[in-house]
Scaffold this motif. Structure first.
Motif, PDB file in Angstrom:
ATOM      1  N   UNK A  43      68.203  31.156  57.827  1.00 40.13           N
ATOM      2  CA  UNK A  43      68.540  31.452  59.226  1.00 40.13           C
ATOM      3  C   UNK A  43      67.468  31.616  60.049  1.00 40.13           C
ATOM      4  N   UNK A  44      68.016  31.854  61.411  1.00 34.99           N
ATOM      5  CA  UNK A  44      67.562  32.151  62.749  1.00 34.99           C
ATOM      6  C   UNK A  44      68.059  32.624  63.490  1.00 34.99           C
ATOM      7  N   UNK A  45      66.986  34.004  64.003  1.00 40.52           N
ATOM      8  CA  UNK A  45      66.990  34.786  65.210  1.00 40.52           C
ATOM      9  C   UNK A  45      66.616  34.433  66.077  1.00 40.52           C
ATOM     10  N   UNK A  46      66.620  35.002  67.416  1.00 42.86           N
ATOM     11  CA  UNK A  46      66.028  34.631  68.696  1.00 42.86           C
ATOM     12  C   UNK A  46      64.107  35.207  68.540  1.00 42.86           C
ATOM     13  N   UNK A  47      63.872  35.599  67.547  1.00 38.81           N
ATOM     14  CA  UNK A  47      62.240  35.506  67.136  1.00 38.81           C
ATOM     15  C   UNK A  47      62.142  35.862  66.075  1.00 38.81           C
ATOM     16  N   UNK A  48      63.020  35.264  65.010  1.00 34.14           N
ATOM     17  CA  UNK A  48      62.380  34.688  63.313  1.00 34.14           C
ATOM     18  C   UNK A  48      62.724  33.372  63.218  1.00 34.14           C
ATOM     19  N   UNK A  49      62.458  32.999  62.499  1.00 35.36           N
ATOM     20  CA  UNK A  49      63.408  32.327  60.953  1.00 35.36           C
ATOM     21  C   UNK A  49      62.767  32.865  59.881  1.00 35.36           C
ATOM     22  N   UNK A 145      60.340  33.624  53.185  1.00 34.93           N
ATOM     23  CA  UNK A 145      59.864  34.174  54.219  1.00 34.93           C
ATOM     24  C   UNK A 145      59.869  33.969  55.445  1.00 34.93           C
ATOM     25  N   UNK A 146      59.251  34.866  56.167  1.00 29.92           N
ATOM     26  CA  UNK A 146      59.802  35.736  57.857  1.00 29.92           C
ATOM     27  C   UNK A 146      58.520  34.301  58.831  1.00 29.92           C
ATOM     28  N   UNK A 147      59.434  34.157  59.219  1.00 37.65           N
ATOM     29  CA  UNK A 147      57.964  33.111  59.840  1.00 37.65           C
ATOM     30  C   UNK A 147      58.439  33.014  61.561  1.00 37.65           C
ATOM     31  N   UNK A 206      62.562  42.117  49.282  1.00 43.66           N
ATOM     32  CA  UNK A 206      64.062  42.168  48.732  1.00 43.66           C
ATOM     33  C   UNK A 206      65.401  41.480  49.502  1.00 43.66           C
ATOM     34  N   UNK A 207      66.974  41.444  49.449  1.00 41.06           N
ATOM     35  CA  UNK A 207      67.805  41.057  50.265  1.00 41.06           C
ATOM     36  C   UNK A 207      66.884  40.810  51.975  1.00 41.06           C
ATOM     37  N   UNK A 208      67.140  39.804  52.370  1.00 42.47           N
ATOM     38  CA  UNK A 208      66.322  38.913  53.893  1.00 42.47           C
ATOM     39  C   UNK A 208      67.167  40.042  54.878  1.00 42.47           C
ATOM     40  N   UNK A 209      66.966  40.558  55.445  1.00 44.66           N
ATOM     41  CA  UNK A 209      67.343  40.631  57.229  1.00 44.66           C
ATOM     42  C   UNK A 209      67.335  39.027  57.837  1.00 44.66           C
ATOM     43  N   UNK A 210      69.006  39.583  58.548  1.00 44.69           N
ATOM     44  CA  UNK A 210      69.338  37.465  59.145  1.00 44.69           C
ATOM     45  C   UNK A 210      70.234  37.791  60.202  1.00 44.69           C
ATOM     46  N   UNK A 211      70.265  37.215  61.510  1.00 44.97           N
ATOM     47  CA  UNK A 211      71.444  37.409  62.126  1.00 44.97           C
ATOM     48  C   UNK A 211      71.973  36.180  62.343  1.00 44.97           C
ATOM     49  N   UNK A 212      72.984  36.136  62.266  1.00 44.49           N
ATOM     50  CA  UNK A 212      73.720  34.841  63.252  1.00 44.49           C
ATOM     51  C   UNK A 212      73.817  34.448  64.877  1.00 44.49           C
ATOM     52  N   UNK A 213      72.851  35.277  65.549  1.00 41.07           N
ATOM     53  CA  UNK A 213      72.678  34.664  66.539  1.00 41.07           C
ATOM     54  C   UNK A 213      71.575  34.232  67.100  1.00 41.07           C
ATOM     55  N   UNK A 214      71.822  32.792  67.874  1.00 38.72           N
ATOM     56  CA  UNK A 214      70.754  31.385  67.884  1.00 38.72           C
ATOM     57  C   UNK A 214      69.776  31.976  69.197  1.00 38.72           C
TER      58      UNK A 214
END
Length: 214
Positions: A43-49, A145-147, A206-214
């Motif tokens: 997934x991809x958020x406003x400040x990380x992938x 990984x968080x990118x 653990x389970x990565x945090x993700x947001x549907x917001x792009x």
């Protein structure tokens, strides 16, 4: 029949392993080498992938120094010698993007820096043994990984700024990640002056945090 099935499964597993290092056209920003370390974007958020990488073999060299660039210069020389034929088979090894640098995330006088080159698909199963005892073959294990991506020239200031920014974003999102170290990756030759692509990674816990917001 059982022998046939076992052989087929083994063959498919080998293809799967090799497929994680493959055609650079599968990665939009990997344009300077024929092969690239491939990944799945979760997934991809406003400040990380969030990305998932399957296991891949690397050739690595580690240095401890009070200055990052001195350590990386020494490691680069060893790794470049390896891919240029300084290995027990005397073969040249194709360069693969990105170059991966693992850094300790602490404030001490000296730090440990590990630079790694990804081995190409044809050497993933059977890498030439390094002639230099300070160069090792190791594995980037299956990892999420968080990118955070950044452009321009990679230096201490740009790395620290983007590591700090990514760390703040993850903490704000309530994401758990390994804070003991981080990775910095580079996709470009030193001769490339425009449209450079660099990244910083933190390993997800653990389970990565993700947001549907792009």
């Amino acid at each position: 029949m059982m022998i046939y099935l076992a052989g087929l499964v083994g063959f498919l597993l080998a293809l799967t392993a090799e497929a994680r290092v493959g055609d650079s056209s599968n990665v939009p920003f990997c344009s300077e080498t024929e092969q690239c370390l491939l990944f799945n974007e979760t997934c991809k958020t406003e400040c990380f992938e969030v990305r998932h990488y399957d296991s891949a073999k690397l050739v690595s060299a580690t240095e401890r120094s009070w200055t990052m660039w001195m350590a990386l210069m020494r490691s680069f020389r060893r790794l470049y010698a390896y891919i240029s034929g300084d290995n027990e088979d005397g073969v040249r090894v194709q360069m693969v993007s990105p170059v991966i640098i693992k850094m300790e995330n602490k404030t001490t006088f000296t730090k440990e820096y590990t630079m790694s080159f990804v081995l190409p698909a044809e050497h993933q199963a059977n890498a030439p043994k390094p002639a230099d005892d300070d160069v090792i073959i190791e594995e980037l294990t299956d990892v999420t990984v968080y990118v955070k991506t950044f452009g321009g020239w990679m230096n201490g200031w740009s790395i620290n700024r983007n590591v700090g920014s990514l760390s703040s974003c993850l903490k704000s999102a309530g994401a758990k990640f390994n804070e003991e170290y981080y990775y910095v990756t580079g996709y470009n030759s030193p001769m490339t002056t425009k449209n450079r692509h660099n990244e910083v990674w933190f390993v997800a816990v653990g389970e990565p945090k993700c947001s549907s917001k792009n």
